[in-house]
Write a protein that holds these residues in place. Sequence first.
Motif, PDB file in Angstrom:
ATOM      1  N   TYR A 151       5.038 -18.303   6.262  1.00  0.00           N
ATOM      2  CA  TYR A 151       4.236 -18.371   5.045  1.00  0.00           C
ATOM      3  C   TYR A 151       4.226 -19.788   4.480  1.00  0.00           C
ATOM      4  N   HIS A 156      -4.670 -11.677   7.350  1.00  0.00           N
ATOM      5  CA  HIS A 156      -3.667 -12.441   6.615  1.00  0.00           C
ATOM      6  C   HIS A 156      -2.735 -11.523   5.825  1.00  0.00           C
ATOM      7  N   SER A 157      -1.518 -12.005   5.644  1.00  0.00           N
ATOM      8  CA  SER A 157      -0.539 -11.363   4.777  1.00  0.00           C
ATOM      9  C   SER A 157      -0.212 -12.349   3.660  1.00  0.00           C
ATOM     10  N   PHE A 201      -3.516  -8.285   3.504  1.00  0.00           N
ATOM     11  CA  PHE A 201      -2.466  -7.329   3.177  1.00  0.00           C
ATOM     12  C   PHE A 201      -1.523  -7.991   2.184  1.00  0.00           C
ATOM     13  N   TYR A 202      -1.270  -7.303   1.072  1.00  0.00           N
ATOM     14  CA  TYR A 202      -0.459  -7.874   0.005  1.00  0.00           C
ATOM     15  C   TYR A 202       0.969  -7.329   0.060  1.00  0.00           C
ATOM     16  N   CYS A 203       1.916  -8.219   0.264  1.00  0.00           N
ATOM     17  CA  CYS A 203       3.327  -7.863   0.211  1.00  0.00           C
ATOM     18  C   CYS A 203       3.782  -7.992  -1.240  1.00  0.00           C
ATOM     19  N   GLY A 223       4.276  -2.923  -0.102  1.00  0.00           N
ATOM     20  CA  GLY A 223       3.099  -3.603   0.413  1.00  0.00           C
ATOM     21  C   GLY A 223       1.927  -2.647   0.452  1.00  0.00           C
ATOM     22  N   ARG A 248       6.748  -4.457   6.476  1.00  0.00           N
ATOM     23  CA  ARG A 248       5.489  -4.561   5.732  1.00  0.00           C
ATOM     24  C   ARG A 248       4.396  -5.153   6.617  1.00  0.00           C
ATOM     25  N   GLU A 249       4.724  -6.209   7.349  1.00  0.00           N
ATOM     26  CA  GLU A 249       3.736  -6.775   8.270  1.00  0.00           C
ATOM     27  C   GLU A 249       3.410  -5.768   9.374  1.00  0.00           C
ATOM     28  N   LEU A 283      -1.993 -13.313  10.331  1.00  0.00           N
ATOM     29  CA  LEU A 283      -1.421 -12.255  11.153  1.00  0.00           C
ATOM     30  C   LEU A 283      -2.009 -12.330  12.550  1.00  0.00           C
ATOM     31  N   ALA A 329       0.758  -3.551   8.122  1.00  0.00           N
ATOM     32  CA  ALA A 329      -0.551  -4.210   8.187  1.00  0.00           C
ATOM     33  C   ALA A 329      -1.130  -4.114   9.595  1.00  0.00           C
TER      34      ALA A 329
END
Length: 197
Positions: free
Chosen positions: A164, A133-134, A97-99, A72, A121-122, A196, A125
């Motif tokens: 999601y 946002h994720s 944030f890009y997973c 991420g 990963r979150e 998020l 962030a």
Amino acid sequence: MSLSVQALTGEDIKAALPELARLRITVFRDWPYLYDGTLAYEEEYLAKFAAAMGAVCVIARDGDLVVGASTGAPMIEHADEFGEPFRQAGYDLSKIFYCGESVLLKSHRGHGLGHKFFDLREGQAHALGGFTHSTFCRVVRPDDHPLKPADYVPLDGFWTKRGYAPVPGLTATYDWKDVDHDDETTHTMQFWMKALR
């Protein structure tokens, strides 16, 4: 089975890249990605990821063996083909944030590692701060694709439980060579997103 999970950041990510490249080639060769990758491409792609500010690489081990990994990073650090659809839709890339990919050997699925991948990963962030946002994306394949396994169960239910949902119309395209093709072809990637808190 002796599972452990570790989140790597900064320079620590570089040591994990060879194993991550191996896992990506192994796992993504299966449905639905059907990716016929090369180590040379993986090394180049992953070197860019490792250099991204704020990147995280979550590594899952069974004893000393790396069996899974997940990445991420801030969306603003990613390739334009991923960020541009968000710009066109009016999103502020600095707040997303890009997973990236999650790859896990079949032998180690069903033990909660997918949740740990998202949790960490979150968590990255949240630790970096400023993200609203994720997101992640998945390849879109036709239901009648000849290589689709009869027993395939999509991960939609798992992703929905994580909060999601697919964003209608928010897609990107990415080229790679499928295992049943001689050349690269273009693939549509559907973005899923959550707010998020």
